[in-house]
Design a protein around this motif. Structure first.
Motif, PDB file in Angstrom:
ATOM      1  N   PHE A  38       0.675  -1.215   0.032  1.00 19.23           N
ATOM      2  CA  PHE A  38       0.022  -0.129   0.043  1.00 19.23           C
ATOM      3  C   PHE A  38       0.936   1.199  -0.196  1.00 19.23           C
ATOM      4  O   PHE A  38       0.493   2.226  -0.659  1.00 19.23           O
ATOM      5  CB  PHE A  38      -0.985   0.119   1.017  1.00 19.23           C
ATOM      6  CG  PHE A  38      -2.366  -0.486   0.896  1.00 19.23           C
ATOM      7  CD1 PHE A  38      -2.280  -1.527  -0.131  1.00 19.23           C
ATOM      8  CD2 PHE A  38      -3.387  -0.441   2.034  1.00 19.23           C
ATOM      9  CE1 PHE A  38      -3.700  -2.122  -0.303  1.00 19.23           C
ATOM     10  CE2 PHE A  38      -4.421  -0.852   1.492  1.00 19.23           C
ATOM     11  CZ  PHE A  38      -4.930  -1.835   0.595  1.00 19.23           C
ATOM     12  N   PRO A  66     -13.995  -0.344   7.313  1.00 16.23           N
ATOM     13  CA  PRO A  66     -14.545   0.429   8.430  1.00 16.23           C
ATOM     14  C   PRO A  66     -14.795   1.645   8.160  1.00 16.23           C
ATOM     15  O   PRO A  66     -15.564   2.425   8.944  1.00 16.23           O
ATOM     16  CB  PRO A  66     -13.068   0.269   9.232  1.00 16.23           C
ATOM     17  CG  PRO A  66     -12.078   0.002   8.050  1.00 16.23           C
ATOM     18  CD  PRO A  66     -12.731  -0.637   7.107  1.00 16.23           C
ATOM     19  N   LYS A  67     -14.587   2.292   6.964  1.00 16.46           N
ATOM     20  CA  LYS A  67     -15.075   3.652   6.782  1.00 16.46           C
ATOM     21  C   LYS A  67     -16.095   3.783   5.674  1.00 16.46           C
ATOM     22  O   LYS A  67     -16.440   4.746   5.522  1.00 16.46           O
ATOM     23  CB  LYS A  67     -13.659   4.452   6.224  1.00 16.46           C
ATOM     24  CG  LYS A  67     -12.617   4.514   7.421  1.00 16.46           C
ATOM     25  CD  LYS A  67     -12.964   5.608   8.577  1.00 16.46           C
ATOM     26  CE  LYS A  67     -12.486   5.195   9.738  1.00 16.46           C
ATOM     27  NZ  LYS A  67     -12.920   5.750  10.926  1.00 16.46           N
ATOM     28  N   ILE A  70     -16.211   3.099   2.573  1.00 21.79           N
ATOM     29  CA  ILE A  70     -15.807   3.762   1.463  1.00 21.79           C
ATOM     30  C   ILE A  70     -16.624   3.042   0.254  1.00 21.79           C
ATOM     31  O   ILE A  70     -16.673   1.855   0.210  1.00 21.79           O
ATOM     32  CB  ILE A  70     -14.340   3.479   1.096  1.00 21.79           C
ATOM     33  CG1 ILE A  70     -13.552   4.025   2.038  1.00 21.79           C
ATOM     34  CG2 ILE A  70     -14.127   3.896  -0.417  1.00 21.79           C
ATOM     35  CD1 ILE A  70     -13.433   5.607   2.096  1.00 21.79           C
ATOM     36  N   CYS A  95     -10.597   6.929   3.690  1.00 20.00           N
ATOM     37  CA  CYS A  95      -9.794   5.731   3.806  1.00 20.00           C
ATOM     38  C   CYS A  95      -8.693   5.640   4.482  1.00 20.00           C
ATOM     39  O   CYS A  95      -7.644   6.839   4.809  1.00 20.00           O
ATOM     40  CB  CYS A  95      -9.743   5.339   2.336  1.00 20.00           C
ATOM     41  SG  CYS A  95      -8.244   4.069   2.321  1.00 20.00           S
ATOM     42  N   ILE A  96      -8.370   4.810   5.591  1.00 19.59           N
ATOM     43  CA  ILE A  96      -7.347   4.727   6.458  1.00 19.59           C
ATOM     44  C   ILE A  96      -6.204   3.717   6.121  1.00 19.59           C
ATOM     45  O   ILE A  96      -5.507   3.506   6.758  1.00 19.59           O
ATOM     46  CB  ILE A  96      -7.957   4.370   7.907  1.00 19.59           C
ATOM     47  CG1 ILE A  96      -8.826   3.406   7.738  1.00 19.59           C
ATOM     48  CG2 ILE A  96      -8.797   5.672   8.362  1.00 19.59           C
ATOM     49  CD1 ILE A  96      -9.123   2.670   9.605  1.00 19.59           C
ATOM     50  N   CYS A 105     -10.295  -4.261   2.717  1.00 20.13           N
ATOM     51  CA  CYS A 105     -10.797  -4.114   1.364  1.00 20.13           C
ATOM     52  C   CYS A 105     -10.420  -5.388   0.624  1.00 20.13           C
ATOM     53  O   CYS A 105     -10.913  -6.302   0.175  1.00 20.13           O
ATOM     54  CB  CYS A 105     -10.786  -3.097   0.571  1.00 20.13           C
ATOM     55  SG  CYS A 105      -9.364  -2.325   0.741  1.00 20.13           S
ATOM     56  N   CYS A 138      -6.256   0.652   5.576  1.00 22.39           N
ATOM     57  CA  CYS A 138      -6.049  -0.805   6.694  1.00 22.39           C
ATOM     58  C   CYS A 138      -5.832  -1.905   5.969  1.00 22.39           C
ATOM     59  O   CYS A 138      -5.517  -2.796   6.355  1.00 22.39           O
ATOM     60  CB  CYS A 138      -7.284  -0.694   7.467  1.00 22.39           C
ATOM     61  SG  CYS A 138      -8.931  -1.051   6.569  1.00 22.39           S
ATOM     62  N   GLY A 139      -6.520  -2.040   4.594  1.00 19.61           N
ATOM     63  CA  GLY A 139      -6.356  -3.083   3.782  1.00 19.61           C
ATOM     64  C   GLY A 139      -7.566  -4.300   4.113  1.00 19.61           C
ATOM     65  O   GLY A 139      -7.499  -5.409   3.481  1.00 19.61           O
ATOM     66  N   LEU A 193     -10.365  -0.821  -4.014  1.00 22.41           N
ATOM     67  CA  LEU A 193     -11.307   0.174  -3.273  1.00 22.41           C
ATOM     68  C   LEU A 193     -10.167   1.091  -2.661  1.00 22.41           C
ATOM     69  O   LEU A 193     -10.453   2.365  -2.774  1.00 22.41           O
ATOM     70  CB  LEU A 193     -11.898  -0.568  -2.158  1.00 22.41           C
ATOM     71  CG  LEU A 193     -12.935   0.397  -1.415  1.00 22.41           C
ATOM     72  CD1 LEU A 193     -14.139   0.631  -2.366  1.00 22.41           C
ATOM     73  CD2 LEU A 193     -13.827  -0.221  -0.295  1.00 22.41           C
ATOM     74  N   PHE A 194      -9.109   0.556  -2.024  1.00 23.07           N
ATOM     75  CA  PHE A 194      -8.142   1.466  -1.639  1.00 23.07           C
ATOM     76  C   PHE A 194      -7.756   2.208  -2.702  1.00 23.07           C
ATOM     77  O   PHE A 194      -7.617   3.730  -2.439  1.00 23.07           O
ATOM     78  CB  PHE A 194      -7.047   0.576  -1.088  1.00 23.07           C
ATOM     79  CG  PHE A 194      -5.693   1.384  -0.656  1.00 23.07           C
ATOM     80  CD1 PHE A 194      -5.784   2.283   0.468  1.00 23.07           C
ATOM     81  CD2 PHE A 194      -4.751   1.225  -1.599  1.00 23.07           C
ATOM     82  CE1 PHE A 194      -4.545   2.947   0.599  1.00 23.07           C
ATOM     83  CE2 PHE A 194      -3.589   1.768  -1.237  1.00 23.07           C
ATOM     84  CZ  PHE A 194      -3.459   2.698  -0.225  1.00 23.07           C
TER      85      PHE A 194
HETATM   86  S1  SF4 Z   1     -11.072   1.422   1.508  1.00 24.56           S
HETATM   87 FE1  SF4 Z   1     -11.511   0.843   3.421  1.00 24.56          FE
HETATM   88  S2  SF4 Z   1     -11.277  -1.071   3.862  1.00 24.56           S
HETATM   89 FE2  SF4 Z   1      -9.913  -0.612   2.143  1.00 24.56          FE
HETATM   90  S3  SF4 Z   1      -8.060   0.503   3.023  1.00 24.56           S
HETATM   91 FE3  SF4 Z   1      -9.457   2.133   2.880  1.00 24.56          FE
HETATM   92  S4  SF4 Z   1     -10.304   2.141   4.665  1.00 24.56           S
HETATM   93 FE4  SF4 Z   1      -9.465   0.265   4.650  1.00 24.56          FE
END
Ligand code: SF4
Lengths: 218, 256
Positions: B124, B229-230, B232, B163-164, B169, B166-167, B180-181
């Motif tokens: 990422f 979690p967000k 998206i 988006c944080i 997705c 986090c992975g 998605l990220f």
């Molecule tokens: S899109 Fe959502 S699940 Fe994917 S990395 Fe970003 S915050 Fe996490």
């Protein structure tokens, strides 16, 4: 053209190929079903329909070649996407909660596709080939109705059409999403239209073997 | 305090290193319902360490749902069964007394396991490095609001920017796709004036990097959106598809 090759081989490019060929196949199915439904009006109507296509033969042949290309691209590319994606997720979870976050239709595209592919081969071999390459004097109505009289043939036909419905239910909206046409106002409608379309296609195509197997001439 | 404690059976993935074979190990814990999932693991680790056992490795940082560091697959779902929260925001009261909980690391080819529940998500960072930024000239600080941006556009961009990284997705996706990220990052910049100069270059470079790491190809199951979690939206992915296609057609870059 190196960039174009790289584009079509990228993760998004591959999906785009699926989307474009998918949309073309969606249109093709509507036309195919409309033609098939003339079977309900009896032998004369169906033969007239088939005869009209016969008159347009050169054009039909060109369309057939293009259609074959569309099918081939959709199939080969689909298998590539599936295979690549399998490699991207080498280990699955012990506890699987996929049913909670995604639809069964979206997760079983390769399975529904495999059955539809087998169907396609049988379909071409038993109907398209005898009619087009056979002795030439074949009666298409005769070919179709005698096939539908075989229960195993008809039941596999019906089974494949149900899975076609599964495939289309996901594929329809998926094609739009991949093209980037996901708009807050219209996308829910596109999803609904996709489901209705999928049901119409599955029921429409599957109704024919059911009719000829159980109701026709009884 | 004699509050009622929950007895939980845990089946946690233990793997001593990237190239070793892992397996599930059973643990029993008695835990306050008010504990967060990570606090529960902390307590378990304390007791393991007391008994001279190797503690379970997992990642966490802010523990308030904004850093994107924590993340594990709990009963088959990244960040657990609740929607729109990170693992740190999941509390034990959401589980039943006597329940068995399976805990696994995020699974994807591009996220190799480092140890136990910790996976290497540096892919990422590498994707961000090739395009998840804007270039600005140094010099005097520009006046605030000198570039007019409507509230609607600002909010939309912010939704993507939430988006944080986090992975989850990738973990949720059956194809291990990072779209998605990547789409959230691409969309965030594509919507704003500051993102325009590098718009085409960005999307081309980020997608190429994503593919290089072996993330999968999105097949629109939308599992990512459900587990993010967000929250998206997958509308971002549609936007990414569109941006990428246009960039490929319009840009003069023939290399990527
Ligand atoms: S899109 Fe959502 S699940 Fe994917 S990395 Fe970003 S915050 Fe996490």
């Amino acid at each position: 053209m190196g960039w174009f090759w790289k584009f079509t081989n990228s993760s998004i490019g591959k999906k785009l190929v699926m989307s474009i060929t998918g949309i073309l196949l969606i249109i093709f199915l509507i036309i195919h079903l409309a033609g098939n439904l003339t079977l309900y009006w009896g032998e004369k109507a169906f033969i007239t329909y088939a005869g009209t296509l016969e008159l347009l033969k050169p054009l039909i042949r060109i369309i057939e070649v293009l259609l074959a290309l569309v099918f081939i691209f959709h199939i080969i590319n689909g298998v590539r996407v599936w295979w690549g994606n399998k490699k991207s997720k080498p280990i699955d979870y012990k506890i699987n909660a996929k049913f909670k976050n995604s639809s069964i239709f979206s997760r079983t595209m390769i399975q529904s596709a495999s059955i539809i592919f087998i169907f396609l081969v049988i379909h071409l071999d038993t109907i398209w080939y005898p009619y087009n390459v056979g002795t030439g004097a074949e009666n298409l109505y005769g070919i179709v109705t005698s096939l539908f009289a075989i229960p195993l043939y008809s039941w596999f036909y019906i089974f494949a059409m149900v899975l076609l419905g599964f495939h289309l239910n996901h594929g329809f909206q998926s094609a739009f999403q991949t093209m980037g046409w996901n708009h807050k106002k219209y996308f829910p409608l596109i999803q609904k239209i996709g489901t209705i379309y999928a049901i119409l296609m599955a029921v429409g195509f599957a109704s024919l073997p059911i009719y000829f197997l159980y109701f026709h001439g009884r | 305090m004699d509050e009622k404690k929950l007895n939980i059976k845990l089946k946690i993935w233990r793997q001593s290193g990237p190239n070793t074979v892992g397996s599930f190990v059973d643990y029993n814990v008695s835990i306050s319902p008010d504990a967060s999932f990570l606090e529960m693991l902390d307590e378990l680790n304390n007791s393991l360490e007391k008994n001279n056992q190797d503690p379970i490795v997992f990642e966490s940082d802010c523990r308030e749902g904004i850093c994107g560091t924590c993340g594990m697959v709990i009963n088959g779902e990244p960040h657990g069964p609740l929607r729109k929260i990170a693992t740190c925001q999941l509390h034990m009261r959401n589980f039943k007394d006597g329940q068995t909980i399976w805990v696994e690391p995020f699974r994807a080819k591009a996220f190799p396991v480092i140890k136990d529940l910790a996976v290497d998500r540096s892919a990422f960072d590498k994707i961000i490095q090739v395009g998840g930024y804007i270039s600005v000239n140094t010099g005097g600080v520009p006046d605030a609001n000198s570039i007019p941006i409507s509230k609607e556009i600002a909010s939309e961009a912010f939704d993507s920017a939430a988006c944080i990284g986090c992975g989850a997705c990738v973990a949720a996706c059956k194809n291990g796709s990072a779209m998605l990220f990547v789409s959230a990052k691409v969309t965030q910049f594509a919507l704003l004036p500051q993102g325009q100069p590098e718009r085409q270059k960005r999307v081309e470079a980020m997608v190429a990097k994503m593919d290089e790491f072996g993330f999968g190809s999105c097949s629109n199951t939308y599992a990512c959106e459900a587990e993010c979690p967000k929250g998206i939206s997958v509308v971002n992915i549609a936007k990414l598809n569109h941006e990428y296609r246009l960039a490929k057609i319009k840009s003069k870059n023939v290399e990527v």
